[in-house]
Scaffold this active site. Structure first.
Site, PDB file in Angstrom:
ATOM      1  N   ILE A  12       0.831  -1.215   0.000  1.00 23.23           N
ATOM      2  CA  ILE A  12       0.000   0.000   0.000  1.00 23.23           C
ATOM      3  C   ILE A  12       0.861   1.259   0.000  1.00 23.23           C
ATOM      4  O   ILE A  12       0.489   2.277  -0.590  1.00 23.23           O
ATOM      5  CB  ILE A  12      -1.020  -0.007   1.166  1.00 23.23           C
ATOM      6  CG1 ILE A  12      -2.135   1.004   0.902  1.00 23.23           C
ATOM      7  CG2 ILE A  12      -0.362   0.255   2.510  1.00 23.23           C
ATOM      8  CD1 ILE A  12      -2.939   0.749  -0.340  1.00 23.23           C
ATOM      9  N   SER A  34      12.079   0.795   6.531  1.00 26.56           N
ATOM     10  CA  SER A  34      11.528  -0.500   6.172  1.00 26.56           C
ATOM     11  C   SER A  34      12.681  -1.498   6.204  1.00 26.56           C
ATOM     12  O   SER A  34      13.783  -1.172   5.752  1.00 26.56           O
ATOM     13  CB  SER A  34      10.914  -0.412   4.768  1.00 26.56           C
ATOM     14  OG  SER A  34       9.886  -1.346   4.580  1.00 26.56           O
ATOM     15  N   ARG A  35      12.413  -2.679   6.751  1.00 24.64           N
ATOM     16  CA  ARG A  35      13.514  -3.615   6.972  1.00 24.64           C
ATOM     17  C   ARG A  35      14.151  -4.075   5.674  1.00 24.64           C
ATOM     18  O   ARG A  35      15.369  -4.236   5.580  1.00 24.64           O
ATOM     19  CB  ARG A  35      12.999  -4.832   7.762  1.00 24.64           C
ATOM     20  CG  ARG A  35      12.459  -4.483   9.126  1.00 24.64           C
ATOM     21  CD  ARG A  35      11.587  -5.590   9.670  1.00 24.64           C
ATOM     22  NE  ARG A  35      10.560  -5.973   8.703  1.00 24.64           N
ATOM     23  CZ  ARG A  35       9.720  -6.984   8.848  1.00 24.64           C
ATOM     24  NH1 ARG A  35       9.766  -7.721   9.939  1.00 24.64           N
ATOM     25  NH2 ARG A  35       8.825  -7.249   7.929  1.00 24.64           N
ATOM     26  N   LYS A  88      -5.192   2.056   7.820  1.00 26.20           N
ATOM     27  CA  LYS A  88      -6.274   1.304   8.424  1.00 26.20           C
ATOM     28  C   LYS A  88      -5.860  -0.155   8.552  1.00 26.20           C
ATOM     29  O   LYS A  88      -5.061  -0.613   7.729  1.00 26.20           O
ATOM     30  CB  LYS A  88      -7.595   1.440   7.658  1.00 26.20           C
ATOM     31  CG  LYS A  88      -7.555   1.168   6.155  1.00 26.20           C
ATOM     32  CD  LYS A  88      -7.362  -0.172   5.539  1.00 26.20           C
ATOM     33  CE  LYS A  88      -7.907  -1.425   6.013  1.00 26.20           C
ATOM     34  NZ  LYS A  88      -7.577  -2.572   5.090  1.00 26.20           N
ATOM     35  N   ASP A 166      -9.830  -7.540   7.002  1.00 27.06           N
ATOM     36  CA  ASP A 166      -8.839  -6.557   6.535  1.00 27.06           C
ATOM     37  C   ASP A 166      -9.425  -5.728   5.394  1.00 27.06           C
ATOM     38  O   ASP A 166      -9.424  -4.495   5.470  1.00 27.06           O
ATOM     39  CB  ASP A 166      -7.522  -7.228   6.121  1.00 27.06           C
ATOM     40  CG  ASP A 166      -6.547  -6.193   5.585  1.00 27.06           C
ATOM     41  OD1 ASP A 166      -6.006  -5.422   6.398  1.00 27.06           O
ATOM     42  OD2 ASP A 166      -6.365  -6.114   4.356  1.00 27.06           O
TER      43      ASP A 166
HETATM   44  P1  NAP Z   1       2.453  -5.595   3.241  1.00 29.28           P
HETATM   45  O1  NAP Z   1       2.938  -5.156   1.906  1.00 29.28           O
HETATM   46  O2  NAP Z   1       2.436  -7.057   3.554  1.00 29.28           O
HETATM   47  O3  NAP Z   1       3.256  -4.917   4.434  1.00 29.28           O
HETATM   48  C1  NAP Z   1       3.771  -3.624   4.417  1.00 29.28           C
HETATM   49  C2  NAP Z   1       5.217  -3.627   4.859  1.00 29.28           C
HETATM   50  O4  NAP Z   1       5.291  -3.631   6.283  1.00 29.28           O
HETATM   51  C3  NAP Z   1       6.005  -4.852   4.449  1.00 29.28           C
HETATM   52  O5  NAP Z   1       6.439  -4.751   3.133  1.00 29.28           O
HETATM   53  C4  NAP Z   1       7.137  -4.889   5.460  1.00 29.28           C
HETATM   54  O6  NAP Z   1       8.239  -4.131   4.957  1.00 29.28           O
HETATM   55  C5  NAP Z   1       6.544  -4.183   6.671  1.00 29.28           C
HETATM   56  N1  NAP Z   1       6.285  -5.164   7.726  1.00 29.28           N
HETATM   57  C6  NAP Z   1       5.620  -6.347   7.616  1.00 29.28           C
HETATM   58  N2  NAP Z   1       5.611  -7.000   8.780  1.00 29.28           N
HETATM   59  C7  NAP Z   1       6.293  -6.214   9.643  1.00 29.28           C
HETATM   60  C8  NAP Z   1       6.666  -6.368  10.996  1.00 29.28           C
HETATM   61  N3  NAP Z   1       6.303  -7.451  11.693  1.00 29.28           N
HETATM   62  N4  NAP Z   1       7.365  -5.377  11.578  1.00 29.28           N
HETATM   63  C9  NAP Z   1       7.732  -4.279  10.887  1.00 29.28           C
HETATM   64  N5  NAP Z   1       7.419  -4.091   9.589  1.00 29.28           N
HETATM   65  C10 NAP Z   1       6.712  -5.052   8.980  1.00 29.28           C
HETATM   66  O7  NAP Z   1       0.984  -5.071   3.531  1.00 29.28           O
HETATM   67  P2  NAP Z   1       0.101  -3.942   2.822  1.00 29.28           P
HETATM   68  O8  NAP Z   1      -0.834  -4.577   1.874  1.00 29.28           O
HETATM   69  O9  NAP Z   1       0.914  -2.806   2.359  1.00 29.28           O
HETATM   70  O10 NAP Z   1      -0.802  -3.553   4.077  1.00 29.28           O
HETATM   71  C11 NAP Z   1      -0.296  -2.790   5.138  1.00 29.28           C
HETATM   72  C12 NAP Z   1      -1.454  -2.063   5.802  1.00 29.28           C
HETATM   73  O11 NAP Z   1      -2.104  -1.274   4.802  1.00 29.28           O
HETATM   74  C13 NAP Z   1      -2.513  -3.007   6.368  1.00 29.28           C
HETATM   75  O12 NAP Z   1      -2.992  -2.509   7.584  1.00 29.28           O
HETATM   76  C14 NAP Z   1      -3.610  -2.990   5.317  1.00 29.28           C
HETATM   77  O13 NAP Z   1      -4.900  -3.189   5.886  1.00 29.28           O
HETATM   78  C15 NAP Z   1      -3.477  -1.572   4.780  1.00 29.28           C
HETATM   79  N6  NAP Z   1      -4.003  -1.427   3.417  1.00 29.28           N
HETATM   80  C16 NAP Z   1      -3.638  -2.331   2.442  1.00 29.28           C
HETATM   81  C17 NAP Z   1      -4.202  -2.200   1.179  1.00 29.28           C
HETATM   82  C18 NAP Z   1      -3.851  -3.152   0.048  1.00 29.28           C
HETATM   83  O14 NAP Z   1      -4.524  -3.125  -0.987  1.00 29.28           O
HETATM   84  N7  NAP Z   1      -2.839  -3.980   0.177  1.00 29.28           N
HETATM   85  C19 NAP Z   1      -5.112  -1.190   0.906  1.00 29.28           C
HETATM   86  C20 NAP Z   1      -5.385  -0.271   1.893  1.00 29.28           C
HETATM   87  C21 NAP Z   1      -4.834  -0.394   3.151  1.00 29.28           C
HETATM   88  P3  NAP Z   1       9.741  -4.545   5.344  1.00 29.28           P
HETATM   89  O15 NAP Z   1       9.832  -6.047   5.265  1.00 29.28           O
HETATM   90  O16 NAP Z   1      10.598  -3.833   4.339  1.00 29.28           O
HETATM   91  O17 NAP Z   1       9.920  -4.028   6.754  1.00 29.28           O
END
Ligand code: NAP
Length: 308
Positions: A12, A34-35, A88, A166
């Site tokens: 996101i 970001s890690r 969110k 989610d």
């Molecule tokens: P994601 O790509 O799986 O996670 C975002 C980033 O967070 C990962 O790339 C990782 O980056 C970091 N991360 C993951 N686990 C972590 C941990 N335990 N500690 C620290 N950093 C961590 O997920 P996403 O889809 O972007 O979703 C993230 C949030 O945005 C959620 O709350 C979701 O509900 C919201 N969201 C998502 C979407 C969608 O379409 N995907 C839409 C709207 C809102 P590093 O490994 O580089 O640290």
């Protein structure tokens, strides 16, 4: 200008936060924490702690990691005097969001619990149209394919990941915004794969005033056409929000449709909050999800494997 950093540079953050920040002149994106991921031309730190130590001039952080780590990051950023934008859902529990609200208030910093779907094109006009109507019933159909939209996101199936909630919390963020009165969970059925901690499907029923029912059918295994629709029957006609709130129909006629500007809207709102020294933390959508986990009937269903 607000000097901001993105924390958790995943799906996101790259798809939505980055372009929204790049086109808003109120912000300067000064770092990514970001890690495993970085962004060319922007300072990179592996952790929020390292970022805060290295950049005391930072004004704000946008927290885009999964919800289970939201509290620790937000708590730290507020403690170090930064304004905080929360993706969110704003936390994994209601209590931690409440604690953050108190902390932000005491620190005189902005805390923004963002709900991007509330900024979809059809939502504000839907709210205005419904304001003087009597609601008869509401049907939410939120059905998407987890394998398409959340590839490799194992956190969704862990505690705090919320499973189908989610995406479905977005529907609840819209319904809580457009309906004039509050509503309450009457019953819920949650189907949880035997190898997961969170539901893959759910059916919810809420009560609204004067016996009007709100039903929600939520499915994370929808193949083919994807459905993000909300139908509202009123005493003076029918309203439908389609495609996640981006299209508004009244009595079958398309009334509003436009480009996706949800994250532009969120960042405009955050800038406004920072400038006016305010916070905006509405937990209503998260509360309904918490109620479903607390009051829902669980059924164990077949395991979920991403590659089958
Ligand atoms: P994601 O790509 O799986 O996670 C975002 C980033 O967070 C990962 O790339 C990782 O980056 C970091 N991360 C993951 N686990 C972590 C941990 N335990 N500690 C620290 N950093 C961590 O997920 P996403 O889809 O972007 O979703 C993230 C949030 O945005 C959620 O709350 C979701 O509900 C919201 N969201 C998502 C979407 C969608 O379409 N995907 C839409 C709207 C809102 P590093 O490994 O580089 O640290």
């Amino acid at each position: 200008m607000i000097k901001i950093a993105i924390v958790g540079f995943g799906k996101i953050a790259q798809d939505q936060h980055l372009p929204a920040l790049q086109k808003n002149s109120d912000y300067q994106l000064v770092a990514v924490a970001s890690r495993n991921t970085s962004l060319d031309g922007v300072a990179h730190y592996k952790t929020l702690e390292a970022l805060l130590d290295a950049m005391p001039e930072l004004d704000a952080v946008s927290l885009c990691a999964p919800p289970a780590v939201r509290y620790a990051q937000a708590q730290l950023a507020l403690a170090r005097g930064k304004h905080v934008f929360l993706e969110k859902p704003p936390g994994a529990t209601l209590s931690e969001v409440e604690a953050l609200s108190e902390q932000a208030k005491a620190a005189g910093k902005t805390l923004f619990a963002s709900w991007h779907s509330r900024y979809a094109q059809g939502v504000a006009p839907a709210k205005a149209w419904l304001a003087d109507k009597t609601i008869k019933s509401v049907q939410v159909n939120w059905k998407e394919d987890v394998r398409v939209w959340h590839p490799g996101q194992a956190w969704i199936w862990e505690p705090g990941g919320m499973g189908i909630f989610d995406p479905a919390i977005n529907a609840l963020s819209i319904v809580t915004e457009i309906l004039p009165k509050p509503f309450f969970l009457k019953q819920a059925a949650l189907q949880v794969p035997e190898n997961c901690q969170t539901p893959i499907r759910a059916q919810l029923e809420f009560s609204y005033e004067a016996g009007a029912a709100i039903q929600a059918d939520l499915d994370f295994l929808q193949t083919g056409p994807q459905t993000w629709d909300i139908h509202v029957e009123t005493d003076k006609g029918t309203l439908k929000l389609s495609k996640g709130g981006s299209q508004l129909y009244i009595d079958g006629q398309l009334e509003k449709e436009g480009p996706d500007e949800e994250y532009s809207g969120l960042y405009a709102r955050f800038a406004e909050l920072v400038k006016s020294g305010q916070s905006d933390v509405d937990v209503a959508p998260l509360r309904h999800v918490a109620d479903a986990f607390m009051y829902g009937r669980r059924e164990t269903v077949e395991p979920f494997h991403e590659d089958t």
